[in-house]
Every structure is written in C-alpha cells, then in structure tokens.
Design a protein around this motif. Structure first.
Motif, PDB file in Angstrom:
ATOM      1  N   GLU A  99      12.067  49.975   7.429  1.00 17.40           N
ATOM      2  CA  GLU A  99      12.963  48.977   7.605  1.00 17.40           C
ATOM      3  C   GLU A  99      12.355  47.612   8.059  1.00 17.40           C
ATOM      4  O   GLU A  99      13.685  46.523   8.368  1.00 17.40           O
ATOM      5  CB  GLU A  99      12.796  49.386   8.538  1.00 17.40           C
ATOM      6  CG  GLU A  99      13.506  50.753   9.792  1.00 17.40           C
ATOM      7  CD  GLU A  99      12.924  51.201  11.415  1.00 17.40           C
ATOM      8  OE1 GLU A  99      12.039  50.554  11.989  1.00 17.40           O
ATOM      9  OE2 GLU A  99      12.954  52.600  11.413  1.00 17.40           O
ATOM     10  N   MET A 100      11.791  47.742   7.580  1.00 19.57           N
ATOM     11  CA  MET A 100      11.026  46.430   6.621  1.00 19.57           C
ATOM     12  C   MET A 100      10.411  46.222   5.351  1.00 19.57           C
ATOM     13  O   MET A 100       9.576  47.405   5.207  1.00 19.57           O
ATOM     14  CB  MET A 100       9.995  45.735   7.708  1.00 19.57           C
ATOM     15  CG  MET A 100      10.184  45.488   9.346  1.00 19.57           C
ATOM     16  SD  MET A 100       9.369  44.677  10.253  1.00 19.57           S
ATOM     17  CE  MET A 100       9.318  42.322  10.527  1.00 19.57           C
ATOM     18  N   ASP A 101      10.890  45.013   5.010  1.00 23.72           N
ATOM     19  CA  ASP A 101       9.892  44.734   3.306  1.00 23.72           C
ATOM     20  C   ASP A 101       9.542  43.534   3.242  1.00 23.72           C
ATOM     21  O   ASP A 101       9.968  42.711   4.207  1.00 23.72           O
ATOM     22  CB  ASP A 101      10.841  45.947   1.885  1.00 23.72           C
ATOM     23  CG  ASP A 101      12.438  44.749   2.816  1.00 23.72           C
ATOM     24  OD1 ASP A 101      12.207  43.719   2.749  1.00 23.72           O
ATOM     25  OD2 ASP A 101      12.977  45.283   2.006  1.00 23.72           O
ATOM     26  N   ARG A 102       8.991  43.015   1.721  1.00 27.53           N
ATOM     27  CA  ARG A 102       9.017  41.857   1.402  1.00 27.53           C
ATOM     28  C   ARG A 102       9.829  41.206   1.935  1.00 27.53           C
ATOM     29  O   ARG A 102       8.752  39.447   2.142  1.00 27.53           O
ATOM     30  CB  ARG A 102       8.588  41.390   0.389  1.00 27.53           C
ATOM     31  CG  ARG A 102       9.169  41.603  -1.058  1.00 27.53           C
ATOM     32  CD  ARG A 102       9.123  41.638  -1.967  1.00 27.53           C
ATOM     33  NE  ARG A 102       8.749  40.601  -2.045  1.00 27.53           N
ATOM     34  CZ  ARG A 102       7.736  39.748  -2.935  1.00 27.53           C
ATOM     35  NH1 ARG A 102       6.400  40.805  -3.902  1.00 27.53           N
ATOM     36  NH2 ARG A 102       7.300  38.562  -3.210  1.00 27.53           N
ATOM     37  N   ASP A 103      10.931  41.307   2.183  1.00 27.00           N
ATOM     38  CA  ASP A 103      12.080  40.370   2.219  1.00 27.00           C
ATOM     39  C   ASP A 103      12.706  39.717   3.554  1.00 27.00           C
ATOM     40  O   ASP A 103      13.191  39.205   4.004  1.00 27.00           O
ATOM     41  CB  ASP A 103      13.468  40.820   1.158  1.00 27.00           C
ATOM     42  CG  ASP A 103      13.012  40.692   0.118  1.00 27.00           C
ATOM     43  OD1 ASP A 103      12.523  39.435  -0.620  1.00 27.00           O
ATOM     44  OD2 ASP A 103      14.021  41.768  -0.668  1.00 27.00           O
ATOM     45  N   THR A 104      12.113  40.209   4.672  1.00 29.17           N
ATOM     46  CA  THR A 104      12.039  40.211   5.688  1.00 29.17           C
ATOM     47  C   THR A 104      11.238  38.893   6.244  1.00 29.17           C
ATOM     48  O   THR A 104      10.086  38.474   6.308  1.00 29.17           O
ATOM     49  CB  THR A 104      11.426  41.170   6.740  1.00 29.17           C
ATOM     50  OG1 THR A 104      11.724  42.410   6.433  1.00 29.17           O
ATOM     51  CG2 THR A 104      11.341  40.780   8.246  1.00 29.17           C
ATOM     52  N   PRO A 105      12.450  38.352   6.616  1.00 30.21           N
ATOM     53  CA  PRO A 105      12.278  36.475   6.885  1.00 30.21           C
ATOM     54  C   PRO A 105      10.641  36.775   8.059  1.00 30.21           C
ATOM     55  O   PRO A 105      10.171  37.367   9.097  1.00 30.21           O
ATOM     56  CB  PRO A 105      13.049  35.971   7.981  1.00 30.21           C
ATOM     57  CG  PRO A 105      13.906  37.134   7.659  1.00 30.21           C
ATOM     58  CD  PRO A 105      13.530  38.426   6.823  1.00 30.21           C
ATOM     59  N   GLY A 106       9.688  35.892   7.953  1.00 28.28           N
ATOM     60  CA  GLY A 106       8.638  35.894   8.140  1.00 28.28           C
ATOM     61  C   GLY A 106       7.246  36.320   7.773  1.00 28.28           C
ATOM     62  O   GLY A 106       5.681  36.635   8.105  1.00 28.28           O
ATOM     63  N   LEU A 107       7.452  37.884   7.374  1.00 31.25           N
ATOM     64  CA  LEU A 107       6.617  39.343   7.074  1.00 31.25           C
ATOM     65  C   LEU A 107       5.800  38.777   6.263  1.00 31.25           C
ATOM     66  O   LEU A 107       4.193  38.982   7.172  1.00 31.25           O
ATOM     67  CB  LEU A 107       6.929  39.889   6.334  1.00 31.25           C
ATOM     68  CG  LEU A 107       6.400  41.511   6.981  1.00 31.25           C
ATOM     69  CD1 LEU A 107       5.432  41.862   7.691  1.00 31.25           C
ATOM     70  CD2 LEU A 107       6.872  42.171   5.658  1.00 31.25           C
ATOM     71  N   LEU A 108       5.644  37.614   5.463  1.00 30.41           N
ATOM     72  CA  LEU A 108       4.756  38.133   4.400  1.00 30.41           C
ATOM     73  C   LEU A 108       4.019  36.712   4.882  1.00 30.41           C
ATOM     74  O   LEU A 108       2.300  36.499   4.591  1.00 30.41           O
ATOM     75  CB  LEU A 108       4.902  37.637   3.005  1.00 30.41           C
ATOM     76  CG  LEU A 108       5.777  38.281   2.770  1.00 30.41           C
ATOM     77  CD1 LEU A 108       5.995  38.031   1.041  1.00 30.41           C
ATOM     78  CD2 LEU A 108       4.628  40.060   2.186  1.00 30.41           C
ATOM     79  N   ALA A 109       4.751  35.432   5.438  1.00 32.28           N
ATOM     80  CA  ALA A 109       3.740  34.810   5.867  1.00 32.28           C
ATOM     81  C   ALA A 109       3.054  34.747   7.552  1.00 32.28           C
ATOM     82  O   ALA A 109       1.475  34.451   7.366  1.00 32.28           O
ATOM     83  CB  ALA A 109       4.799  33.747   6.374  1.00 32.28           C
ATOM     84  N   ALA A 110       3.304  35.752   8.085  1.00 27.50           N
ATOM     85  CA  ALA A 110       2.439  36.490   8.972  1.00 27.50           C
ATOM     86  C   ALA A 110       1.433  37.454   8.418  1.00 27.50           C
ATOM     87  O   ALA A 110       0.004  36.953   9.507  1.00 27.50           O
ATOM     88  CB  ALA A 110       3.306  37.532  10.054  1.00 27.50           C
ATOM     89  N   LEU A 111       1.930  37.925   7.781  1.00 30.97           N
ATOM     90  CA  LEU A 111       0.749  39.060   6.991  1.00 30.97           C
ATOM     91  C   LEU A 111      -0.563  38.269   6.277  1.00 30.97           C
ATOM     92  O   LEU A 111      -1.914  38.632   6.219  1.00 30.97           O
ATOM     93  CB  LEU A 111       0.805  40.261   6.011  1.00 30.97           C
ATOM     94  CG  LEU A 111       1.669  41.178   6.241  1.00 30.97           C
ATOM     95  CD1 LEU A 111       2.934  41.999   5.689  1.00 30.97           C
ATOM     96  CD2 LEU A 111       0.926  41.540   7.853  1.00 30.97           C
ATOM     97  N   LYS A 112      -0.112  36.886   5.932  1.00 37.22           N
ATOM     98  CA  LYS A 112      -1.026  35.922   5.340  1.00 37.22           C
ATOM     99  C   LYS A 112      -2.286  35.627   6.063  1.00 37.22           C
ATOM    100  O   LYS A 112      -3.357  35.271   6.131  1.00 37.22           O
ATOM    101  CB  LYS A 112      -0.443  35.106   3.885  1.00 37.22           C
ATOM    102  CG  LYS A 112      -1.289  34.599   3.337  1.00 37.22           C
ATOM    103  CD  LYS A 112      -0.398  33.238   2.805  1.00 37.22           C
ATOM    104  CE  LYS A 112      -1.608  32.256   1.574  1.00 37.22           C
ATOM    105  NZ  LYS A 112      -0.951  31.196   1.156  1.00 37.22           N
TER     106      LYS A 112
END
Length: 119
Positions: A86-99
């Motif tokens: 349902e979410m992946d690396r293209d999900t807006p904000g995901l990579l920034a939040a994880l980082k």
C-alpha cells in the motif's frame, strides 16, 4: 518517590568506575570494559535524547499515515502497509520520514557516525 540517584547519575557513576579500572585490566577484560563503557554511553544518550527522538518519530509517522497513535502502533501500521504494497518508496514523505527517524536513532546509537552525502 526516590529522587536520587537518578538513572543518568547511576549510568555516569558506573561508566567512570569502568574507565578508572580499565587501564589495570588484562587485555581481554580491558576490551570488554570498553564495550561495557560504550553500552553505557548508548544508555546515557537514550535517556537524554530518546524521548525527544521518539516524539519526533511519532509525529512524522502520524503525518505520514494520516492519524495519531503511539509510536509502536504507528510503526506496526507502517510496516503492515509496506508489506501489503500500500506504500512504497514513491509514497510522498515516506523516505524523508524514515531518513529523519534513522538519523535520530544513529545520533543515539553511533553519534560519531558520519553518513555519506546524498547522491
């Protein structure tokens, strides 16, 4: 409620004691004493920085998932959504939040770590 010694004070006292006896120890024991001292450093930073880091991570996850919750619940939901696709690396904000969450954790676990610049 007992006010003293606080956890931070106890950790600091044990760390100082280890550093005081370490020079006189056999090499293997001196190494193990250094490992113990480093572990106490992680505990000290967790006590000092952990609550703020967890609150920030919870806020980031809540914004990402669109609702409030505690850190454990939000993390479990994020993992479930990732596993379900349902979410992946293209999900807006995901990579920034994880980082940001990882950087806060590294500051506690390995404060001398310097990441390579983003490419």
């Amino acid at each position: 409620m007992i006010e003293h010694p606080r956890a931070e004070e106890l950790v600091e006292a044990v760390a100082r004691w280890i550093e005081g006896v370490r020079p006189g120890l056999a090499p293997r024991d001196a190494f193990l004493a250094r490992v113990a001292g480093n572990a106490l450093g992680v505990v000290r930073r967790e006590l000092a920085q952990g609550p703020t880091a967890e609150a920030a991570a919870t806020a980031r996850l809540a914004a990402l998932l669109g609702h409030a919750g505690d850190h454990g619940e939000l993390t479990a939901e994020l993992c479930g959504r990732l596993r379900a696709g349902e979410m992946d690396r293209d999900t807006p904000g995901l990579l920034a939040a994880l980082k940001a969450n990882i950087q806060d954790q590294i500051a506690i676990d390995q404060p001398s770590y310097v990441p390579e610049p983003d490419s």
